[in-house]
Write an enzyme that holds these catalytic residues in place. Structure first.
Site, PDB file in Angstrom:
ATOM      1  N   SER A 239       0.850  -1.183   0.000  1.00 16.28           N
ATOM      2  CA  SER A 239       0.000   0.000   0.000  1.00 16.28           C
ATOM      3  C   SER A 239       0.888   1.235   0.000  1.00 16.28           C
ATOM      4  CB  SER A 239      -0.895   0.010   1.237  1.00 16.28           C
ATOM      5  OG  SER A 239      -0.108   0.319   2.366  1.00 16.28           O
ATOM      6  N   LYS A 240       0.231   2.384  -0.022  1.00 14.75           N
ATOM      7  CA  LYS A 240       0.946   3.665  -0.078  1.00 14.75           C
ATOM      8  C   LYS A 240       1.998   3.792   1.030  1.00 14.75           C
ATOM      9  CE  LYS A 240      -1.218   6.992  -2.871  1.00 14.75           C
ATOM     10  NZ  LYS A 240      -2.623   6.636  -3.141  1.00 14.75           N
ATOM     11  N   ARG A 241       1.709   3.159   2.163  1.00 12.83           N
ATOM     12  CA  ARG A 241       2.665   3.226   3.279  1.00 12.83           C
ATOM     13  C   ARG A 241       4.043   2.749   2.858  1.00 12.83           C
ATOM     14  NH1 ARG A 241       2.036  -0.489   6.921  1.00 12.83           N
ATOM     15  NH2 ARG A 241       0.479  -1.600   5.691  1.00 12.83           N
ATOM     16  N   GLY A 243       5.437   3.210  -0.028  1.00  8.23           N
ATOM     17  CA  GLY A 243       6.061   4.025  -1.085  1.00  8.23           C
ATOM     18  C   GLY A 243       5.142   4.065  -2.299  1.00  8.23           C
TER      19      GLY A 243
END
Ligand code: GLU
Length: 480
Positions: A239-241, A243
């Site tokens: 996920s965005k966490r 990168g």
């Protein structure tokens, strides 16, 4: 295989194309190309609240960037509503589906009561035999076969068995006249004669439901291949966490499509211990049966390694065109780039300025963005001096040499790497110096640091004026 292979990539346009979706698209595309089959793009845009035109464009742009071309005009579910309604009608008439008038509030209340009583929260079949007439809002539910087992023979997971008792009479058409995913997907895969459904394994649990819809519609059930998820290094879903996750974000960070394709294909698939594959090799070797069933872990370092490889291999002319936006990002005005390019071609040096930059700098960069950063000192921009390099190389003695070299550089012609090298070597031998005694201070003055591609190439690319200006600035500032 005798039948003509037909596969599809069926994204829901509710956001950018993520690396997981891109890998699914790639596996479908490779499978089709390997078998001389057909690869379709179907936009699943029946969820009007979540679908946007912007996402459709981003998905199309991402697939084009990756070079995954589709064979028939893209299908859009929102344009096929009358088809789903027709099949819904047919199922209703045949008694395979029924109208349900339970309201969301009633359903929720009964669901809670069932849970409290320790029963299954599934739909309780209240409208199954009620013969509801239209007049108030109704949805259409499939009369599922709720005994026996549904076996999904998956090309990646093998035989997966689902107990039909776990299924309830799920909704095919909502009360607003829109089909549900599980209904539209089957109608479309059936009508488009999809032979293999290759998708993320988050859909494995939908497959027994879809199998029942195929049976109800009397359509041939395709083969399935459910591709495992991609996880971040901490083994949670990517996920965005972790990168960048969207394909276009990688493009904008300076990754090359060849590297992305090569990276994505290896996230779950292998061919011996080969790491680098040309597109032709991928088409030749790809085998969906060789995709592992364990989740793959996203490894940024490996993507960087592949990107550096393709940066070194790709056509410099092509790379030079791709580099331009990264220079703009690095704060270099387009006019400045054009002026340099114009001066270069006017000098009769051969090739273009951009190609020469690529050849000179690509060994040391992992991405185009990094390449632009590393070479921005070639332009008339403020540069940051590395204090350690200044301290070490711009001592009083060095400045004395630089002053003399500055004088010689003014008159020398042509201003090219070979001539510059001769000038520096002559100067060093006249003064009984090592080449480095004068080359290193020059490097620090011109580039800001003590490491760069070969100095004389770099000076030629920066051009006489910039070199002289930077040397003069250093001389004016005085010794460290
Ligand atoms: N629209 C679905 C998704 O994006 C497609 C799943 C499928 O391939 O059946 O997850």
């Amino acid at each position: 295989m005798n039948e003509r292979i037909r596969v599809r990539f069926a994204p829901s346009p509710s956001g950018h194309l993520h690396v997981g979706g891109a890998r699914t698209a790639l596996y479908n595309w490779l499978f089709a190309r390997h078998h001389g089959g057909v690869f379709l793009l179907r936009i699943e845009d029946t969820d009007v609240d979540r679908s946007t035109e912007e996402s459709v464009e981003a998905i199309v742009e991402s697939l084009k960037w990756l070079g995954l071309d589709w064979d028939e005009a893209p299908y859009r579910q929102a344009e096929r509503l009358s088809i789903y309604r027709g099949y819904a009608e047919q199922l209703l008439k045949a008694g395979r589906a029924y109208r349900c008038v339970c309201t969301p509030e009633e359903l929720e209340e009964r669901r809670r009561a069932a849970l409290a009583a320790g029963r299954s929260p599934h739909y309780d079949g209240r409208c199954r035999d009620r013969r509801v007439e239209p007049g108030r809002p109704w949805s259409l539910r499939l009369r599922v076969r709720d005994s026996g087992v549904t076996v999904v023979d998956d090309l990646i997971h093998g035989e997966v068995r689902f107990d039909n008792a776990e299924l309830d009479d799920f909704i095919l058409m909502r009360s607003d006249g829109m089909p549900t995913y599980n209904f539209a997907v089957v109608v479309d895969d059936g009508l488009l004669q999809i032979t293999h459904v290759i998708r993320g394994d988050d859909h494995l649990s939908n497959t027994p439901k879809q199998t029942q819809v195929y049976h109800a519609l009397d359509l041939a059930v395709p083969r399935f291949a459910h591709v495992p998820m991609i996880l971040g290094p901490d083994r949670t879903r990517l996920s965005k966490r972790h990168g960048a996750t969207s394909v276009l974000a990688y493009r904008d960070l300076g990754y090359l499509p060849q590297a992305m394709v090569n990276y994505l294909v290896r996230l779950g698939w292998s061919h011996g211990d080969q790491e680098i594959f040309s597109r032709e090799e991928l088409i030749r070797y790809f085998d969906i049966g060789q995709v592992g069933h364990a989740p793959a872990i996203f490894d940024q370092a490996k993507l960087d390694w592949l990107n550096a490889h393709y940066l070194r291999e790709a056509d410099p002319k092509w790379l030079a065109d791709l580099l331009l936006p990264f220079y703009e990002q690095a704060g270099i005005p387009p006019g400045e780039i054009e002026a340099k390019a114009g001066a270069w071609s006017g000098s009769g040096k051969g090739g273009t300025f951009g190609e020469a930059v690529i050849r000179t700098f690509r060994e040391r960069a992992k991405t185009l963005r990094e390449l632009a950063q590393n070479s921005r000192f070639l332009f008339r921009v403020g540069i940051d001096y590395d204090p350690q390099a200044v301290e070490k190389h711009l001592r009083p003695q060095a400045l004395t040499h630089l002053r003399e070299v500055h004088g010689r550089l003014q008159g020398t012609s042509p201003f090219d790497a070979a001539t510059l090298e001769r000038l520096y070597r002559d100067f060093a031998s006249e003064r009984k110096l090592k080449l480095g005694d004068v080359a290193q201070p020059t490097r620090v003055a011109v580039t800001g640091g003590s490491v760069s591609p070969p100095l004389f190439l770099v000076m030629e690319l920066a051009g006489r004026e910039i070199c002289l200006e930077r040397l003069a600035a250093v001389l004016e500032r005085g010794a460290a």
